[in-house]
Design an enzyme around this catalytic site. Structure first.
Site, PDB file in Angstrom:
ATOM      1  N   GLY A  82       0.834  -1.199   0.000  1.00  0.00           N
ATOM      2  CA  GLY A  82       0.000   0.000   0.000  1.00  0.00           C
ATOM      3  C   GLY A  82       0.862   1.240   0.000  1.00  0.00           C
ATOM      4  O   GLY A  82       2.047   1.188   0.353  1.00  0.00           O
ATOM      5  N   CYS A 109       5.247  -6.130   1.632  1.00  0.00           N
ATOM      6  CA  CYS A 109       5.552  -4.703   1.693  1.00  0.00           C
ATOM      7  C   CYS A 109       4.813  -4.052   2.873  1.00  0.00           C
ATOM      8  O   CYS A 109       5.135  -4.320   4.017  1.00  0.00           O
ATOM      9  CB  CYS A 109       5.218  -4.043   0.359  1.00  0.00           C
ATOM     10  N   TYR A 110       3.827  -3.222   2.620  1.00  0.00           N
ATOM     11  CA  TYR A 110       3.054  -2.585   3.688  1.00  0.00           C
ATOM     12  C   TYR A 110       2.437  -3.633   4.605  1.00  0.00           C
ATOM     13  O   TYR A 110       2.353  -3.438   5.824  1.00  0.00           O
ATOM     14  CB  TYR A 110       1.964  -1.708   3.063  1.00  0.00           C
ATOM     15  N   HIS A 196       8.312  -7.274  -3.652  1.00  0.00           N
ATOM     16  CA  HIS A 196       7.084  -7.662  -4.338  1.00  0.00           C
ATOM     17  C   HIS A 196       7.319  -8.925  -5.179  1.00  0.00           C
ATOM     18  O   HIS A 196       7.869  -8.853  -6.278  1.00  0.00           O
ATOM     19  CB  HIS A 196       6.589  -6.523  -5.224  1.00  0.00           C
ATOM     20  N   GLU A 198       5.100 -10.607  -6.698  1.00  0.00           N
ATOM     21  CA  GLU A 198       4.092 -10.738  -7.756  1.00  0.00           C
ATOM     22  C   GLU A 198       4.510 -10.119  -9.080  1.00  0.00           C
ATOM     23  O   GLU A 198       3.884 -10.389 -10.117  1.00  0.00           O
ATOM     24  CB  GLU A 198       2.762 -10.111  -7.294  1.00  0.00           C
ATOM     25  N   SER A 250     -22.689  -9.318 -27.572  1.00  0.00           N
ATOM     26  CA  SER A 250     -22.001  -8.225 -28.271  1.00  0.00           C
ATOM     27  C   SER A 250     -20.994  -8.735 -29.292  1.00  0.00           C
ATOM     28  O   SER A 250     -20.615  -8.017 -30.208  1.00  0.00           O
ATOM     29  CB  SER A 250     -21.268  -7.343 -27.253  1.00  0.00           C
ATOM     30  N   GLY A 251     -20.535  -9.977 -29.122  1.00  0.00           N
ATOM     31  CA  GLY A 251     -19.488 -10.511 -29.984  1.00  0.00           C
ATOM     32  C   GLY A 251     -18.114 -10.421 -29.366  1.00  0.00           C
ATOM     33  O   GLY A 251     -17.151 -10.969 -29.888  1.00  0.00           O
ATOM     34  N   GLY A 252     -18.008  -9.729 -28.215  1.00  0.00           N
ATOM     35  CA  GLY A 252     -16.745  -9.671 -27.503  1.00  0.00           C
ATOM     36  C   GLY A 252     -16.475 -10.960 -26.753  1.00  0.00           C
ATOM     37  O   GLY A 252     -17.341 -11.846 -26.658  1.00  0.00           O
ATOM     38  N   VAL A 253     -15.272 -11.070 -26.200  1.00  0.00           N
ATOM     39  CA  VAL A 253     -14.873 -12.296 -25.508  1.00  0.00           C
ATOM     40  C   VAL A 253     -15.790 -12.574 -24.323  1.00  0.00           C
ATOM     41  O   VAL A 253     -16.252 -13.706 -24.132  1.00  0.00           O
ATOM     42  CB  VAL A 253     -13.410 -12.193 -25.030  1.00  0.00           C
ATOM     43  N   ASP A 254     -16.081 -11.552 -23.524  1.00  0.00           N
ATOM     44  CA  ASP A 254     -16.810 -11.763 -22.278  1.00  0.00           C
ATOM     45  C   ASP A 254     -18.230 -12.274 -22.522  1.00  0.00           C
ATOM     46  O   ASP A 254     -18.644 -13.284 -21.951  1.00  0.00           O
ATOM     47  CB  ASP A 254     -16.853 -10.464 -21.464  1.00  0.00           C
ATOM     48  N   SER A 255     -18.992 -11.570 -23.367  1.00  0.00           N
ATOM     49  CA  SER A 255     -20.367 -11.995 -23.596  1.00  0.00           C
ATOM     50  C   SER A 255     -20.413 -13.333 -24.338  1.00  0.00           C
ATOM     51  O   SER A 255     -21.308 -14.152 -24.119  1.00  0.00           O
ATOM     52  CB  SER A 255     -21.147 -10.928 -24.371  1.00  0.00           C
ATOM     53  N   SER A 256     -19.428 -13.576 -25.210  1.00  0.00           N
ATOM     54  CA  SER A 256     -19.390 -14.837 -25.956  1.00  0.00           C
ATOM     55  C   SER A 256     -19.161 -16.024 -25.023  1.00  0.00           C
ATOM     56  O   SER A 256     -19.846 -17.053 -25.117  1.00  0.00           O
ATOM     57  CB  SER A 256     -18.293 -14.792 -27.024  1.00  0.00           C
ATOM     58  N   LYS A 394      -9.675 -11.492 -17.014  1.00  0.00           N
ATOM     59  CA  LYS A 394      -9.773 -11.622 -18.460  1.00  0.00           C
ATOM     60  C   LYS A 394      -9.016 -12.839 -18.987  1.00  0.00           C
ATOM     61  O   LYS A 394      -9.509 -13.573 -19.844  1.00  0.00           O
ATOM     62  CB  LYS A 394      -9.240 -10.352 -19.121  1.00  0.00           C
TER      63      LYS A 394
END
Length: 539
Positions: A82, A109-110, A196, A198, A250-256, A394
């Site tokens: 943080g 870290c924090y 860190h 990550e 919509s044709g995007g990745v998420d809705s598909s 994603k």
């Protein structure tokens, strides 16, 4: 569901998020590790790295308290970094009960500084901060750093420093400016690292997280795309039963991917509605219809509404006004088509976990931007939301799409704004001619990016058409043509992004094709702004 209910839902989905937005239910029968967010720039990345190691994780606001963490029954707890000093007024504090839950705790870290301060160690502000790469010396490997090189590089980002570990703790390592850069108390199962793990700039960070998750927490590391599919199919069936479901595709990745998951679970109880508003990329509408109607045999209503949207956009130049006009017309078209389907009781949304986080995690969490498909829905909705991707990032959605057999071209399709090309026409009206010009320019850009084998290396690549014309010379004649802006960025999650260093020869080929093939273009320029300070999209 009545048409009134659909309109109410679509309108409400544009409002601000509610305070339950991070109420995401974990997959069944998998180990979970909770990450508490103390405001660090890498907090979301910690959760993603944990998942990459096959362990389900959720990012929760730091103020949720020990009782909420206990309710989730996690195998471990990670306290993020943080920006604050542990001594600053109003700085995020550590609930001491978090250290008494009987599960392993890792402070980063924090998070390590909070543990140190709470348990009697010494944290002080250093005269010189430690930011960027640093040299780490492992002096006592202990359990957390066992089998790692004694000398290694790591990534630091702090000004306060731990000078003495708490009583009962072993100081494991030091760095250029940190007397105690890692510590542990094996008996209490509490661990801390100042650097860190990550970020990719810490070469052995993956090993540190793996040691904590698999060896110390005892997670089995079996969470995967296949387990997500199985879990969500069971959830959808349990939620929907025999009800009818509608999905705005919509044709995007998420809705598909969301549509495929729901169809895999309930078959023809689902009907997808695809509204082609004439603002998509070249040939995209045909690709969506072919994939879902022909290959996957999913009931699909396809609506050609280009003229309706162009009429609503006539004379509109301000980006927010474009969004509102497009959103309002979409609601009307969707309402009309959904009314023909019959009584649908459920609405599918492709909400992602990153949408949930960015839109604000309840009290005390920052809202980066309000997403159209997150929160704000009224209590009297006449349907239930089905959100099978709400717990996923994603990259995990893409993995699920591949698992479900979605075409690679659709799985790896780059993000695209809901209002489409209309908001990539900057400062001007989205007319048919301008949209076609931008569509053709974008097609050339994407075509050359794919030929160069760079498409999957980029988070987004697209063209912007500003309302500007410039003087040029073509064929010994003076021209007054359009300017096309090339925008390409690399990113892991769109929270931050860097402009892509495309090869000069590729840029030359792209510019040459655009100027030669598109009669109205006489200048091509490159946007080299990162996020921050800019954003990925121009509007």
């Amino acid at each position: 569901m009545s048409t009134e209910g659909i309109v109410t839902a679509a309108t409400a989905a544009t409002e601000l998020v509610n305070e339950d937005v991070l109420d995401v239910e974990a997959p069944r029968s998998v180990d979970e590790v909770v990450v508490l967010d103390y405001g660090g720039q890498y907090s979301q990345l910690i959760a993603r790295r944990v998942r990459e190691l096959g362990v389900y994780s959720e990012l929760l606001p730091h103020h949720v308290g020990a009782e909420e963490v206990r309710r989730r029954k996690p195998k471990g707890l990670i306290l993020s970094g943080g920006p604050a000093s542990v001594y600053a007024p109003g700085a995020p504090a550590l609930d001491p009960e978090l250290l008494e839950l009987g599960i392993p705790v890792l402070g980063i870290c924090y998070g390590m500084q909070l543990i140190t301060l709470a348990l009697g160690g010494r944290v002080e502000g250093a005269e010189i901060g430690e930011f960027g790469r640093s040299e780490l010396t492992v002096r006592e490997p202990g359990r957390l750093l066992a089998d790692l090189p004694r000398e290694q590089k790591c990534w630091m980002s702090h000004r306060d420093t731990v000078y003495e570990a708490p009583p009962g703790f072993t100081a494991l390592a030091s760095s250029t400016a940190s007397p105690v850069a890692a510590l542990e108390n094996v008996e209490r199962d509490i661990y801390g690292i100042q650097y860190h793990p990550e970020v990719v700039h810490t070469p052995f960070g993956h090993e540190v997280l793996q040691r904590f998750l698999l060896d110390i927490c005892g997670c089995d590391g079996t969470w995967s795309a296949a387990s997500i599919v199985e879990d969500q199919i069971a959830r959808i069936r349990a939620q929907v039963g025999t009800g009818k479901v509608v999905c705005g595709l919509s044709g995007g990745v998420d809705s598909s991917v969301a549509a495929l998951l729901v169809h895999r679970a309930i078959g023809e109880q689902l009907t997808c509605v695809f509204v082609d508003h004439g603002l998509m990329r070249k040939n995209e509408g045909e690709q969506v219809i072919s994939a879902f109607r022909d290959r996957f045999q999913i009931p699909l209503v396809a609506v050609d509404a280009e003229e309706r949207f162009l009429t609503k956009l006539k004379g509109v130049t301000e980006p927010e006004a474009k969004r509102k006009a497009i959103g309002a017309e979409f609601i009307r078209v969707f309402e009309e088509e959904a009314a023909k389907i019959g009584d649908a009781n459920y609405l599918v949304q492709g909400t992602l976990y990153s949408d949930v986080i960015e839109s604000g995690g309840g009290t005390g969490a920052a809202t980066i931007k309000s997403h159209h498909n997150v929160g704000g829905l009224p209590d009297d909705l006449q349907f239930e939301l089905v959100e099978p991707l709400r717990a996923l990032f994603k990259d995990e959605v893409r993995a699920v799409g591949a698992e479900l057999g979605l075409d690679e071209r659709l799985v790896w399709r780059q993000p695209f704004p809901g209002p489409g090309l209309a908001i990539r026409i900057v400062g001007g009206e989205a007319t048919k001619d301008r949209l076609d010009l931008l569509r053709d320019a974008d097609y050339i850009f994407q075509d050359e990016i794919r030929k160069a084998g760079l498409y999957r290396d980029l988070w987004q690549s697209f063209c912007v058409l500003p309302d500007v014309r410039t003087v040029g010379v073509q064929g010994d004649e003076r021209t007054y043509g359009a300017v096309v802006v090339l925008r390409a960025v690399t990113s892991d999650d769109a929270m931050t992004a860097d402009w892509a260093r495309l090869p000069y020869d590729l840029l030359e080929q792209i510019a040459s094709r655009m100027i030669n093939e598109l009669r109205d273009v006489n200048r091509v320029v490159l946007d080299i702004t990162s996020k921050p300070p800019g954003t990925i999209e121009w509007e």
